[in-house]
Every structure is written in C-alpha cells, then in structure tokens.
Design an enzyme around this catalytic site. Structure first.
Site, PDB file in Angstrom:
ATOM      1  N   MET A 292       6.102   6.418   0.115  1.00 38.95           N
ATOM      2  CA  MET A 292       6.736   7.726   0.272  1.00 38.95           C
ATOM      3  C   MET A 292       6.432   8.697  -0.868  1.00 38.95           C
ATOM      4  O   MET A 292       6.643   9.889  -0.718  1.00 38.95           O
ATOM      5  CB  MET A 292       8.248   7.579   0.413  1.00 38.95           C
ATOM      6  CG  MET A 292       8.940   7.182  -0.876  1.00 38.95           C
ATOM      7  SD  MET A 292      10.735   7.260  -0.799  1.00 38.95           S
ATOM      8  CE  MET A 292      11.031   8.996  -0.712  1.00 38.95           C
ATOM      9  N   TYR A 293       5.912   8.216  -1.999  1.00 35.23           N
ATOM     10  CA  TYR A 293       5.590   9.129  -3.102  1.00 35.23           C
ATOM     11  C   TYR A 293       4.491  10.083  -2.635  1.00 35.23           C
ATOM     12  O   TYR A 293       3.362   9.676  -2.368  1.00 35.23           O
ATOM     13  CB  TYR A 293       5.107   8.387  -4.342  1.00 35.23           C
ATOM     14  CG  TYR A 293       6.123   7.504  -5.039  1.00 35.23           C
ATOM     15  CD1 TYR A 293       7.477   7.570  -4.760  1.00 35.23           C
ATOM     16  CD2 TYR A 293       5.711   6.591  -6.000  1.00 35.23           C
ATOM     17  CE1 TYR A 293       8.394   6.756  -5.409  1.00 35.23           C
ATOM     18  CE2 TYR A 293       6.613   5.786  -6.661  1.00 35.23           C
ATOM     19  CZ  TYR A 293       7.955   5.868  -6.357  1.00 35.23           C
ATOM     20  OH  TYR A 293       8.854   5.055  -7.009  1.00 35.23           O
ATOM     21  N   SER A 294       4.848  11.337  -2.519  1.00 36.10           N
ATOM     22  CA  SER A 294       3.924  12.384  -2.066  1.00 36.10           C
ATOM     23  C   SER A 294       3.268  12.011  -0.736  1.00 36.10           C
ATOM     24  O   SER A 294       2.107  12.313  -0.496  1.00 36.10           O
ATOM     25  CB  SER A 294       2.868  12.695  -3.137  1.00 36.10           C
ATOM     26  OG  SER A 294       3.476  13.260  -4.269  1.00 36.10           O
ATOM     27  N   ARG A 295       4.040  11.322   0.098  1.00 39.94           N
ATOM     28  CA  ARG A 295       3.621  10.934   1.454  1.00 39.94           C
ATOM     29  C   ARG A 295       2.305  10.146   1.445  1.00 39.94           C
ATOM     30  O   ARG A 295       1.404  10.356   2.251  1.00 39.94           O
ATOM     31  CB  ARG A 295       3.494  12.182   2.320  1.00 39.94           C
ATOM     32  CG  ARG A 295       3.482  11.950   3.788  1.00 39.94           C
ATOM     33  CD  ARG A 295       4.850  11.684   4.275  1.00 39.94           C
ATOM     34  NE  ARG A 295       4.900  11.800   5.730  1.00 39.94           N
ATOM     35  CZ  ARG A 295       5.871  11.332   6.438  1.00 39.94           C
ATOM     36  NH1 ARG A 295       6.866  10.741   5.841  1.00 39.94           N
ATOM     37  NH2 ARG A 295       5.863  11.450   7.719  1.00 39.94           N
ATOM     38  N   GLY A 296       2.183   9.215   0.486  1.00 41.33           N
ATOM     39  CA  GLY A 296       1.011   8.358   0.398  1.00 41.33           C
ATOM     40  C   GLY A 296      -0.043   8.833  -0.583  1.00 41.33           C
ATOM     41  O   GLY A 296      -0.927   8.069  -0.961  1.00 41.33           O
TER      42      GLY A 296
END
Length: 119
Positions: A60-64
């Site tokens: 989920m960090y920066s959507r991958g």
C-alpha cells in the site's frame, strides 16, 4: 551492527530495519516523503555498508510504487539482503483484494515480488 536470531527460524537479522514508506510519495503518502530511485540506491548502499540488510515495505505504500523503487535500488544486490513486506491492505475495488485471506495474501505476495523484480 547488532544481529539477533529471528525466533525459531535460525535466521539472523539486524536490530534495525530501513522502512521504505517514504519511497515514492504518492496515493496518500505525499506527506511521508518523495524518495526516488537514485536516493533509494544511495540509502540501500549506505545500509549495506553499515551491515543493515533488512528492508521493510508494504504494497500500500504509494500504491506499490515504494516496492518498485526498492526493487530498482536492490537490483544486483538481492542475495545480500532481506525484504519484509505487508499485504493485508486494500489494493483494489473488490472484497478479495484486501484482508488476510489465503487468496489475497498469495496474490499480494506475488504482486509484491513482481514490483520488487525478485523471486
């Protein structure tokens, strides 16, 4: 660097871990930081020189994007380090694209490995 035995696994890990939540800086993580590939490479190299060889990330960090940047930063160095990631967070629109079900965790791991460019 101080190393500790990871429970009953027999694996030794450093007492410190580099978190990569700042890698990317998009999709709600703008306030965390905007670490790009070049800076990530420098950070990984400094860590390895100091004996720190474990890196923490999440899908989920920066959507991958965090995993993609970490993957580029560790290119050619994969055999020297450990990667810890998390995968229960929503990554899509359907109910099966989140949570701790066997299905979602396997999908999350496979997607993380693709983004990291490793196996």
């Amino acid at each position: 660097m101080e190393y500790r035995k990871l429970n009953g696994s027999g694996l030794f890990v450093p007492a410190l871990t580099l978190g990569t939540g700042t890698f990317g800086g998009s999709h709600g993580f703008e306030g965390w930081g905007h670490t790009g590939v070049d800076e990530a490479i420098r950070m990984v190299d400094m860590c390895l020189e100091a004996g720190l060889n474990i890196f923490d990330t999440a899908d989920m960090y920066s959507r991958g994007l965090s995993e993609e940047i970490l993957g580029k930063a560790i290119s050619g160095k994969r055999n020297r380090l450990l990667i810890a990631t998390k995968g229960t967070f929503p990554m899509g629109e359907t109910r099966n694209e989140e949570g701790s079900s066997r299905f979602h965790l396997i999908e999350a791991c496979e997607a993380s490995l693709r983004r990291l460019g490793t196996d």
